[in-house]
Design an enzyme around this catalytic site. Structure first.
Site, PDB file in Angstrom:
ATOM      1  N   SER A  55       1.038  -1.636   0.316  1.00 56.89           N
ATOM      2  CA  SER A  55       0.405   0.198   0.182  1.00 56.89           C
ATOM      3  C   SER A  55       1.082   0.963   0.264  1.00 56.89           C
ATOM      4  CB  SER A  55      -1.043  -0.227   1.383  1.00 56.89           C
ATOM      5  OG  SER A  55      -0.060   0.020   2.354  1.00 56.89           O
ATOM      6  N   ASP A  87      -1.029  -1.034  -4.040  1.00 58.77           N
ATOM      7  CA  ASP A  87      -2.515  -1.918  -3.683  1.00 58.77           C
ATOM      8  C   ASP A  87      -3.029  -0.085  -3.066  1.00 58.77           C
ATOM      9  OD1 ASP A  87      -4.350  -3.123  -2.781  1.00 58.77           O
ATOM     10  OD2 ASP A  87      -3.611  -3.089  -0.827  1.00 58.77           O
ATOM     11  N   HIS A  88      -4.253  -0.022  -4.384  1.00 56.11           N
ATOM     12  CA  HIS A  88      -4.764   1.972  -4.329  1.00 56.11           C
ATOM     13  C   HIS A  88      -4.160   2.525  -3.666  1.00 56.11           C
ATOM     14  CE1 HIS A  88      -8.553  -0.523  -1.568  1.00 56.11           C
ATOM     15  NE2 HIS A  88      -7.948  -1.834  -1.085  1.00 56.11           N
ATOM     16  N   HIS A 216     -11.031  -7.255  -3.234  1.00 54.77           N
ATOM     17  CA  HIS A 216     -10.627  -7.008  -2.415  1.00 54.77           C
ATOM     18  C   HIS A 216     -11.606  -6.853  -1.236  1.00 54.77           C
ATOM     19  CE1 HIS A 216      -7.574  -3.736  -3.478  1.00 54.77           C
ATOM     20  NE2 HIS A 216      -8.481  -3.985  -4.662  1.00 54.77           N
ATOM     21  N   ALA A 218     -10.751  -9.516   1.275  1.00 59.15           N
ATOM     22  CA  ALA A 218     -11.138 -10.473   1.351  1.00 59.15           C
ATOM     23  C   ALA A 218     -11.091 -11.611   2.217  1.00 59.15           C
ATOM     24  CB  ALA A 218     -10.959 -11.686   0.074  1.00 59.15           C
ATOM     25  N   SER A 219     -10.363 -11.298   3.350  1.00 56.90           N
ATOM     26  CA  SER A 219      -9.711 -12.016   4.445  1.00 56.90           C
ATOM     27  C   SER A 219     -10.382 -12.645   5.157  1.00 56.90           C
ATOM     28  CB  SER A 219      -8.847 -11.711   5.436  1.00 56.90           C
ATOM     29  OG  SER A 219      -7.523 -10.910   5.438  1.00 56.90           O
TER      30      SER A 219
HETATM   31  P1  13P Z   1      -8.252  -7.524   4.125  1.00 60.39           P
HETATM   32  O1  13P Z   1      -8.444  -6.367   5.024  1.00 60.39           O
HETATM   33  O2  13P Z   1      -9.906  -8.213   4.317  1.00 60.39           O
HETATM   34  O3  13P Z   1      -7.226  -8.117   4.240  1.00 60.39           O
HETATM   35  O4  13P Z   1      -8.534  -6.854   2.514  1.00 60.39           O
HETATM   36  C1  13P Z   1      -6.473  -6.792   1.925  1.00 60.39           C
HETATM   37  C2  13P Z   1      -7.155  -5.439   1.026  1.00 60.39           C
HETATM   38  O5  13P Z   1      -7.913  -5.697   0.253  1.00 60.39           O
HETATM   39  C3  13P Z   1      -5.626  -5.035   0.588  1.00 60.39           C
HETATM   40  O6  13P Z   1      -6.011  -4.708  -0.438  1.00 60.39           O
HETATM   41  O1  G3H Z   2      -6.336  -2.374   1.071  1.00 63.43           O
HETATM   42  C1  G3H Z   2      -5.790  -1.701   2.207  1.00 63.43           C
HETATM   43  C2  G3H Z   2      -4.923  -2.441   3.502  1.00 63.43           C
HETATM   44  O2  G3H Z   2      -5.054  -3.314   3.401  1.00 63.43           O
HETATM   45  C3  G3H Z   2      -3.908  -2.179   3.541  1.00 63.43           C
HETATM   46  O3  G3H Z   2      -3.009  -1.000   4.813  1.00 63.43           O
HETATM   47  O4  G3H Z   2      -3.222   0.980   3.935  1.00 63.43           O
HETATM   48  O5  G3H Z   2      -2.881   0.497   6.800  1.00 63.43           O
HETATM   49  O6  G3H Z   2      -1.534  -0.908   4.588  1.00 63.43           O
HETATM   50  P1  G3H Z   2      -2.056  -0.135   4.903  1.00 63.43           P
HETATM   51 ZN    ZN Z   3      -7.636  -3.277  -1.143  1.00 65.18          ZN
END
Ligand code: 13P
Ligand code: G3H
Ligand code: ZN
Length: 314
Positions: A55, A87-88, A216, A218-219
């Site tokens: 991220s 990511d994002h 996303h 998806a934990s």
């Molecule tokens: P979780 O919080 O479900 O692990 O999602 C992670 C995620 O979407 C990272 O981009």
């Molecule tokens: O989808 C988001 C991730 O869980 C990243 O989170 O910005 O705290 O690293 P973070």
């Molecule tokens: Zn995400």
């Protein structure tokens, strides 16, 4: 430094194979040496392709040079099919910076912008990224929980299937993240039997045949990790994730990238709490960090086998 100099690949081939094979590529977030090596160890042990997700805040935490130093030190080979993914990404500049640093894939997350602005920004990133042979993910619909880990997702708005063809055609992106009821963090659902919106997923998949879709938030949020955290001094209640069966089902419907961050955070925290509590006189961080690393490797292995279905797909 280009990504191929670090043995990395973009996501094109791995997604094409995943769509045909009905499985998903795991995208695990990392932010230090322990998380990085835990993920890579699991991918090697399982013979699985993998996406290393960073991220913007994780990149800031590690620093550009440290990240690249760790990637080089990981001795990755293109045969391992490892992608380094932003990511994002919140802006064109963030994506451009990552691409110039050596990322092989970026996400431009403009999902909170009006539809036309989302198209414009995603298209701008795709044009720049493709000149560098870098893959691009964008998002339609919004997930809750990214800023506030305690929300249940009341503010999520599902992806409108009627938008997806126009969006993909106009932007030239390589994969699309959709909102079908998942959310970020450890508090995803109000009840155990809540179903993801498979009707929306089916509609999107039908409108975009063979096109890579991304999930996303998806934990799985394994309860045993939360129990360990609470047993050793933590305080978490009401946690709920997305169950294995629903995630597996999604991989058969063109979801070919599943994002997991929270599960590894829980594993890391559970292992450190347990180790410190059981060995109160220990003050050697290598001991408890190694426990954390082993725990995270096992979580990644379990999810590669039971959720992603990407074991032995190299
Ligand atoms: P979780 O919080 O479900 O692990 O999602 C992670 C995620 O979407 C990272 O981009
Ligand atoms: O989808 C988001 C991730 O869980 C990243 O989170 O910005 O705290 O690293 P973070
Ligand atoms: Zn995400």
């Amino acid at each position: 430094m280009t990504y191929s100099d670090m043995g990395l690949v973009n996501t094109k081939q791995m997604f094409a194979d995943a769509i045909t094979g009905g499985y998903a590529i795991p995208a695990f977030n990392f932010y230090n040496m322990e998380t990085l090596t835990a993920i890579l160890d699991a991918a090697r042990l399982a013979n699985s392709p993998v996406i290393l997700a960073v991220s913007e805040s994780a990149l800031k935490y590690m620093g550009d040079d440290m990240l690249i130093g760790m990637m080089r030190g990981a001795n990755i080979n293109t045969k391992n099919q490892v992608a380094l993914h932003l990511d994002h990404g919140g802006s064109f500049e963030a994506c451009k910076h990552a691409i110039e640093l050596g990322f092989s894939s970026v996400m431009i997350d403009a999902s909170k912008l009006p539809f036309d602005e989302n198209i414009k920004l995603s298209q701008q990133v795709a044009e720049f990224a493709h000149k560098h042979n870098v893959s691009v993910e964008a998002e339609l619909g919004t997930l809750a929980g990214i800023e506030d880990e305690n929300t249940f997702g009341e503010t999520s708005s599902y992806t409108n299937p009627g938008d997806v063809e126009k969006f993909v055609n106009a932007t030239d992106i390589d994969s699309l993240a959709i909102a079908i009821g998942t959310s970020h963090g450890a508090y995803k659902r109000k009840s155990d039997n809540e179903e993801l919106r498979f009707d929306i997923l089916a509609d999107v998949a039908q409108r975009l045949p063979g096109f890579p879709l991304v999930l996303h938030g998806a934990s799985n949020i394994p309860q045993k990790l939360v129990t360990t955290i609470n047993e050793f001094g933590g305080k978490m209640s009401g946690t709920r994730g997305i169950d294995t069966i629903q995630l597996r089902r999604a991989t058969k419907m063109n979801i070919c990238k599943i994002n997991v961050d929270s599960d590894l955070r829980l594993g890391f925290t559970a292992a450190v709490r347990k180790s410190l509590s059981e060995n109160p006189s220990n003050f050697n961080p290598r001991d408890y960090l190694n426990r954390a690393r082993q725990t995270m490797t096992q979580i990644c292995l379990d999810e590669i086998k039971d959720i992603m279905g990407s074991e032995n797909k190299l």
